[in-house]
Design a protein around this motif. Sequence first.
Motif, PDB file in Angstrom:
ATOM      1  N   ASN A 176       1.986 -10.836  -8.948  1.00 36.86           N
ATOM      2  CA  ASN A 176       2.228 -10.739 -10.426  1.00 36.86           C
ATOM      3  C   ASN A 176       3.290  -9.268 -10.464  1.00 36.86           C
ATOM      4  O   ASN A 176       3.858  -9.343 -11.231  1.00 36.86           O
ATOM      5  N   TRP A 177       3.079  -8.545  -9.532  1.00 36.14           N
ATOM      6  CA  TRP A 177       3.895  -7.325  -9.300  1.00 36.14           C
ATOM      7  C   TRP A 177       5.392  -7.766  -9.333  1.00 36.14           C
ATOM      8  O   TRP A 177       6.258  -7.113  -9.930  1.00 36.14           O
ATOM      9  N   MET A 178       5.601  -8.883  -8.414  1.00 35.61           N
ATOM     10  CA  MET A 178       6.977  -9.189  -7.962  1.00 35.61           C
ATOM     11  C   MET A 178       7.451 -10.241  -9.245  1.00 35.61           C
ATOM     12  O   MET A 178       8.741  -9.768  -9.807  1.00 35.61           O
ATOM     13  N   LEU A 217      -0.614  -1.657  -6.442  1.00 31.76           N
ATOM     14  CA  LEU A 217       0.545  -2.165  -7.165  1.00 31.76           C
ATOM     15  C   LEU A 217       0.069  -1.888  -8.640  1.00 31.76           C
ATOM     16  O   LEU A 217       0.945  -1.694  -9.435  1.00 31.76           O
ATOM     17  N   LEU A 218      -1.209  -2.016  -8.982  1.00 34.30           N
ATOM     18  CA  LEU A 218      -1.463  -1.280 -10.380  1.00 34.30           C
ATOM     19  C   LEU A 218      -1.111  -0.027 -10.641  1.00 34.30           C
ATOM     20  O   LEU A 218      -0.567   0.231 -11.772  1.00 34.30           O
ATOM     21  N   ILE A 219      -1.205   1.030  -9.702  1.00 36.13           N
ATOM     22  CA  ILE A 219      -0.531   2.160  -9.596  1.00 36.13           C
ATOM     23  C   ILE A 219       0.893   2.150 -10.268  1.00 36.13           C
ATOM     24  O   ILE A 219       1.492   2.736 -11.040  1.00 36.13           O
ATOM     25  N   ILE A 258       0.817  -1.351   0.062  1.00 35.76           N
ATOM     26  CA  ILE A 258      -0.002   0.009   0.104  1.00 35.76           C
ATOM     27  C   ILE A 258       0.889   1.361   0.144  1.00 35.76           C
ATOM     28  O   ILE A 258       0.521   2.232  -0.842  1.00 35.76           O
ATOM     29  N   ALA A 259       1.836   1.272   0.667  1.00 34.36           N
ATOM     30  CA  ALA A 259       2.910   2.409   0.978  1.00 34.36           C
ATOM     31  C   ALA A 259       3.588   2.691  -0.618  1.00 34.36           C
ATOM     32  O   ALA A 259       3.553   3.762  -0.834  1.00 34.36           O
ATOM     33  N   ILE A 260       3.700   1.798  -1.272  1.00 31.95           N
ATOM     34  CA  ILE A 260       4.372   1.740  -2.526  1.00 31.95           C
ATOM     35  C   ILE A 260       3.255   2.468  -3.637  1.00 31.95           C
ATOM     36  O   ILE A 260       3.673   3.511  -4.297  1.00 31.95           O
ATOM     37  N   GLY A 261       2.073   2.072  -3.228  1.00 30.77           N
ATOM     38  CA  GLY A 261       0.892   2.875  -3.978  1.00 30.77           C
ATOM     39  C   GLY A 261       0.773   4.467  -3.708  1.00 30.77           C
ATOM     40  O   GLY A 261       0.953   5.150  -4.732  1.00 30.77           O
ATOM     41  N   SER A 313      -7.095  -3.056  -1.514  1.00 30.41           N
ATOM     42  CA  SER A 313      -5.856  -2.005  -1.451  1.00 30.41           C
ATOM     43  C   SER A 313      -4.698  -2.519  -2.192  1.00 30.41           C
ATOM     44  O   SER A 313      -3.975  -1.615  -3.173  1.00 30.41           O
ATOM     45  N   TRP A 314      -4.133  -3.572  -2.113  1.00 27.15           N
ATOM     46  CA  TRP A 314      -2.809  -3.877  -2.597  1.00 27.15           C
ATOM     47  C   TRP A 314      -3.096  -3.990  -4.120  1.00 27.15           C
ATOM     48  O   TRP A 314      -1.967  -3.839  -4.877  1.00 27.15           O
TER      49      TRP A 314
END
Length: 436
Positions: A368-370, A429-431, A41-44, A424-425
């Motif tokens: 998927n993000w990783m 992570l899409l952002i 979430i912090a990454i977004g 949320s994630w």
Amino acid sequence: MHENLIKKAKQILTENYQPGGFTLPCKNLYPFQWLWDSGFIAIGFAHFDMPKAKQEISTLLDAQWENGFIPHIIFHTDTDTYFPGADFHRSDLHPLSSKKYKSTGMTQPPVTGFVLEEMYNISPDKEDLLTFIESEIDKVYANHRYFYQHRDINNEGLVYIYHNWESGTDNSPIWDDIWATVDSPRYDFQRRDTSHVDASQRPSKREYDHYLHIIEIAKQHNYSDEKIAELSPFLVQDPLFNAMLIKSNESLIKLYKRIGNNEDKVRQLEQWQQLSISSFNSKLYDEELGCYIHYDLRNNKPLRYISSSSFAPLFANIPDKERAAEMVNTMMTKFGNPDQYLCASFDPTSERYNPKQYWRGPVWINLNWMLYKGLTQYGYKNIAERVKQDTIALIEINGFYEYFDARKEAHGEVRAGYGGNDFSWSAALLIDMLSD
Ligand code: 2M8
């Protein structure tokens, strides 16, 4: 491009943000703060609201125990809409637990180190971020020290998890082998998750018996690490969990070097890192399957199954190029059929695969993000792009769900996003992926 998706994603994060300075993974279903969710979430948030990104991490680290341990759920409120809640977990039993927050007595994949680095890379104001990192980084270091001191019983650089909820991949079919060895009592309790989400998309009652049973054992010994290592029927070296630790070690080394004057910590981290990577490669790689697997420390045997966790080491720079090629080949052969979205959470060719049930098959956006990042790092640009496009398509067709059916035919007429919505994630992570 994708302006509406980004707008919606930002709205989800903002609406899930709470006055206590943290973000719900998803309203109703998950009403508290979760460790690895907070990291993603912090990454977004870092892309559009850095103060909230910082606050998310500060709140999480504020709940750290005196021994460096960071709990997996921080119960910021007394709401009783989640089971098992604070009264069941009883973190107060551990002498070094936080006096300020109630929490669980288990942890989750250690993402915080690499999250700090991601935030630094995203921020246009490097100086400001470095000041923030300086104020928090020693807590993350203390967390890694906790792992190497208390969770690495063979001193081999690989840490154990003692509960499936520590893995993050809660009801993975891999755990079936372990449950077959455990005779858990049949508890009488009221689930809350199945009043928010269709029961067929969640773990079974019998699985919850096992989940509670392990916590009961840990509580009987006041969450003592030594006793847990001796007695927990679940004691696993998980490739996803250990890859997160290794990735975070790498980030801490880079960040401490940037800050300067921390040679001792850098040296220690490099020592841990060297041992961890070498044991990871010698113990957790399965030549025949062509990917990394879990190891059951309690029963001393490898758990020879392929899941999306098997490929997470790409994100942490663990395999050499040759091994990475084998892994990508395994991934594309087993999971990469054109009629499937990448990447199912469990081997679609296995009889244990269930495309709708939680961690037994559906696609998860954090994995998927990783994979997207890992594949890009190793030069697999086309496959990385497919992971990215599949992620966008799944969300565009269904909405920001918690997990998604990997079968393309399942989408369209009916919704094939499952679990919680406005998750949320998935938004965060899409952002991040769309900003690349
Ligand atoms: C899921 O796990 C929680 C328990 O921790 C649950 O099912 O109640 C998992 O997907 C986990 O990885 C995630 O952190 C959590 C909150 O999103 O939900």
